[in-house]
Design an enzyme around this catalytic site. Structure first.
Site, PDB file in Angstrom:
ATOM      1  N   PRO A   2       0.808  -1.206   0.000  1.00 14.95           N
ATOM      2  CA  PRO A   2       0.000   0.000   0.000  1.00 14.95           C
ATOM      3  C   PRO A   2       0.844   1.259   0.000  1.00 14.95           C
ATOM      4  O   PRO A   2       1.642   1.492   0.896  1.00 14.95           O
ATOM      5  CB  PRO A   2      -0.773  -0.115   1.306  1.00 14.95           C
ATOM      6  CG  PRO A   2      -0.113  -1.204   2.086  1.00 14.95           C
ATOM      7  CD  PRO A   2       1.078  -1.667   1.351  1.00 14.95           C
ATOM      8  N   GLU A   3       0.640   2.059  -1.009  1.00 10.76           N
ATOM      9  CA  GLU A   3       1.261   3.374  -1.083  1.00 10.76           C
ATOM     10  C   GLU A   3       0.127   4.391  -0.945  1.00 10.76           C
ATOM     11  O   GLU A   3      -0.992   4.019  -0.634  1.00 10.76           O
ATOM     12  CB  GLU A   3       2.000   3.530  -2.407  1.00 10.76           C
ATOM     13  CG  GLU A   3       2.974   2.388  -2.679  1.00 10.76           C
ATOM     14  CD  GLU A   3       3.726   2.536  -3.987  1.00 10.76           C
ATOM     15  OE1 GLU A   3       3.878   3.676  -4.462  1.00 10.76           O
ATOM     16  OE2 GLU A   3       4.156   1.518  -4.537  1.00 10.76           O
ATOM     17  N   LYS A  58       1.608   7.417   4.357  1.00 15.65           N
ATOM     18  CA  LYS A  58       1.049   6.062   4.264  1.00 15.65           C
ATOM     19  C   LYS A  58       0.433   5.610   5.582  1.00 15.65           C
ATOM     20  O   LYS A  58       0.035   4.456   5.712  1.00 15.65           O
ATOM     21  CB  LYS A  58       2.140   5.070   3.839  1.00 15.65           C
ATOM     22  CG  LYS A  58       2.743   5.369   2.472  1.00 15.65           C
ATOM     23  CD  LYS A  58       3.891   4.431   2.171  1.00 15.65           C
ATOM     24  CE  LYS A  58       4.727   4.943   1.002  1.00 15.65           C
ATOM     25  NZ  LYS A  58       5.979   4.170   0.843  1.00 15.65           N
ATOM     26  N   ARG A 106       2.647 -10.837   6.615  1.00 17.21           N
ATOM     27  CA  ARG A 106       4.079 -10.612   6.829  1.00 17.21           C
ATOM     28  C   ARG A 106       4.404  -9.815   8.084  1.00 17.21           C
ATOM     29  O   ARG A 106       5.568  -9.739   8.465  1.00 17.21           O
ATOM     30  CB  ARG A 106       4.687  -9.934   5.596  1.00 17.21           C
ATOM     31  CG  ARG A 106       4.796 -10.898   4.435  1.00 17.21           C
ATOM     32  CD  ARG A 106       5.400 -10.250   3.223  1.00 17.21           C
ATOM     33  NE  ARG A 106       6.822 -10.010   3.396  1.00 17.21           N
ATOM     34  CZ  ARG A 106       7.588  -9.463   2.458  1.00 17.21           C
ATOM     35  NH1 ARG A 106       7.070  -9.114   1.323  1.00 17.21           N
ATOM     36  NH2 ARG A 106       8.865  -9.277   2.687  1.00 17.21           N
ATOM     37  N   ARG A 144      21.904  17.422  -2.256  1.00 13.68           N
ATOM     38  CA  ARG A 144      23.162  17.224  -2.984  1.00 13.68           C
ATOM     39  C   ARG A 144      23.418  15.741  -3.143  1.00 13.68           C
ATOM     40  O   ARG A 144      23.284  14.977  -2.191  1.00 13.68           O
ATOM     41  CB  ARG A 144      24.311  17.842  -2.210  1.00 13.68           C
ATOM     42  CG  ARG A 144      24.381  19.334  -2.313  1.00 13.68           C
ATOM     43  CD  ARG A 144      25.547  19.723  -3.238  1.00 13.68           C
ATOM     44  NE  ARG A 144      25.404  21.113  -3.711  1.00 13.68           N
ATOM     45  CZ  ARG A 144      24.805  21.421  -4.858  1.00 13.68           C
ATOM     46  NH1 ARG A 144      24.290  20.491  -5.624  1.00 13.68           N
ATOM     47  NH2 ARG A 144      24.729  22.678  -5.240  1.00 13.68           N
ATOM     48  N   ARG A 253      15.868  -1.584  -4.407  1.00 13.90           N
ATOM     49  CA  ARG A 253      14.492  -1.782  -4.862  1.00 13.90           C
ATOM     50  C   ARG A 253      14.462  -2.034  -6.351  1.00 13.90           C
ATOM     51  O   ARG A 253      15.187  -1.407  -7.114  1.00 13.90           O
ATOM     52  CB  ARG A 253      13.627  -0.539  -4.561  1.00 13.90           C
ATOM     53  CG  ARG A 253      13.861   0.072  -3.195  1.00 13.90           C
ATOM     54  CD  ARG A 253      13.462  -0.868  -2.100  1.00 13.90           C
ATOM     55  NE  ARG A 253      12.075  -1.243  -2.229  1.00 13.90           N
ATOM     56  CZ  ARG A 253      11.056  -0.501  -1.828  1.00 13.90           C
ATOM     57  NH1 ARG A 253      11.274   0.650  -1.254  1.00 13.90           N
ATOM     58  NH2 ARG A 253       9.825  -0.904  -1.982  1.00 13.90           N
TER      59      ARG A 253
END
Length: 264
Positions: A2-3, A58, A106, A144, A253
């Site tokens: 879920p985002e 979230k 999970r 940066r 990722r």
DNA sequence: TCAAATGTTTGATC
DNA sequence: GGATCAAACATTTG
């Protein structure tokens, strides 16, 4: 799973059902999901009424008459009013009418109580849907030596984006995931902001992307996975130019992009 | 059969 | 401060 769009959809689904309800009792069964003492948390919420449900990045924030109940879905969490209980049920809140069920195989999700917002949550960056173009561009410039993709995932930089929508926003803006954030030209930074907002809005309109676990209600998933142009499309032709979508690992990722359309 | 992958955050380490 | 990486866990995929 879920985002921002998925969490927003859950909040919109659950809010009308929860607002005005009273929590009668609560029981917990996962030390991962609930880090504090079970009995203490149960005591905290028992007897409290629910004033409303909102989203903070979230996080799902359930406002009580005293304090907030915070729920983070992690990767596989599901928060459903009158949801089915089973082996992965980690929390159940009995209400004056019905019950609120939290399932999470999970156990990467979290449930906690806080007087206001916990510091680490309050300190997150601006919400991806609320941040203005000017602030977004200014924050990019201030970083940066940061690659854009991992930066978009950093909740301290911006709250709400996850792996799927970071890839989608970068694809839509034609920016390479490992472009240097501070060195993006102003027009490209602006385009990224616009692309991000558009991608998130479209995903919310489709009730989120159901790729494996996510549902916003019992038996109901979103449909935005059908509209993804980069995420999960490794090897498939780019919608814009036909070149095969490439997958690399960035910041640990999986990262999907078009090597022809997205430039550093 | 087994390694690697999966949307999350965190904490340690450099 | 900030980047990077591994870990937390269960299940599915190649």
């Amino acid at each position: 799973m879920p985002e921002l769009p998925e969490v927003e959809t859950v909040v919109r689904t659950v809010a009308p059902k929860l607002t005005g309800r009273r929590i009668v009792s609560a029981r917990f069964s996962s030390k991962h999901v609930v880090r504090e003492n079970f009995a203490r948390l149960a005591r905290r919420v028992a007897g409290r009424s629910i004033h409303g449900v909102t989203r903070h990045g979230k996080f799902i924030v359930i406002a009580l008459d005293r304090g907030n109940l915070l729920v983070h879905l992690g990767m596989t969490g599901r928060l459903i009013v009158d949801g089915r209980t089973g082996p992965y049920t980690r929390a159940v809140f009995e209400l004056d009418e019905g019950e609120l069920v939290y399932n999470d195989p999970r156990q990467f999700g979290r449930i906690e109580w806080s007087e206001g917002l916990p510091d680490r949550v309050a300190r997150l960056g601006p919400d991806a849907l609320a941040v203005t173009e000017a602030e977004f561009v200014a924050r990019l410039k201030a970083r940066r030596r940061a690659q854009i993709k991992p930066l978009l995932l950093n909740q301290a930089f911006l709250r709400g984006l996850g792996n799927i929508y970071a890839d989608e926003a970068l694809f839509a803006a034609g920016i390479h995931p490992h472009a240097d954030a501070a060195r993006l030209s102003r027009p490209r930074a602006r385009r990224l902001h616009a692309a991000m907002v558009e991608v998130l809005r479209a995903a919310i309109a489709n009730k989120g992307s159901s790729i494996s676990d996510y549902v916003y209600d019992e038996g109901r998933g979103g449909s935005h996975q059908q509209h993804l142009l980069a995420y999960g499309r490794t090897g498939e032709p780019c919608e814009r130019c036909g070149a095969p979508i490439r997958r690399i690992v960035l910041g640990g990722r999986g990262t999907h992009y078009c090597p022809k359309c997205q430039r550093v």
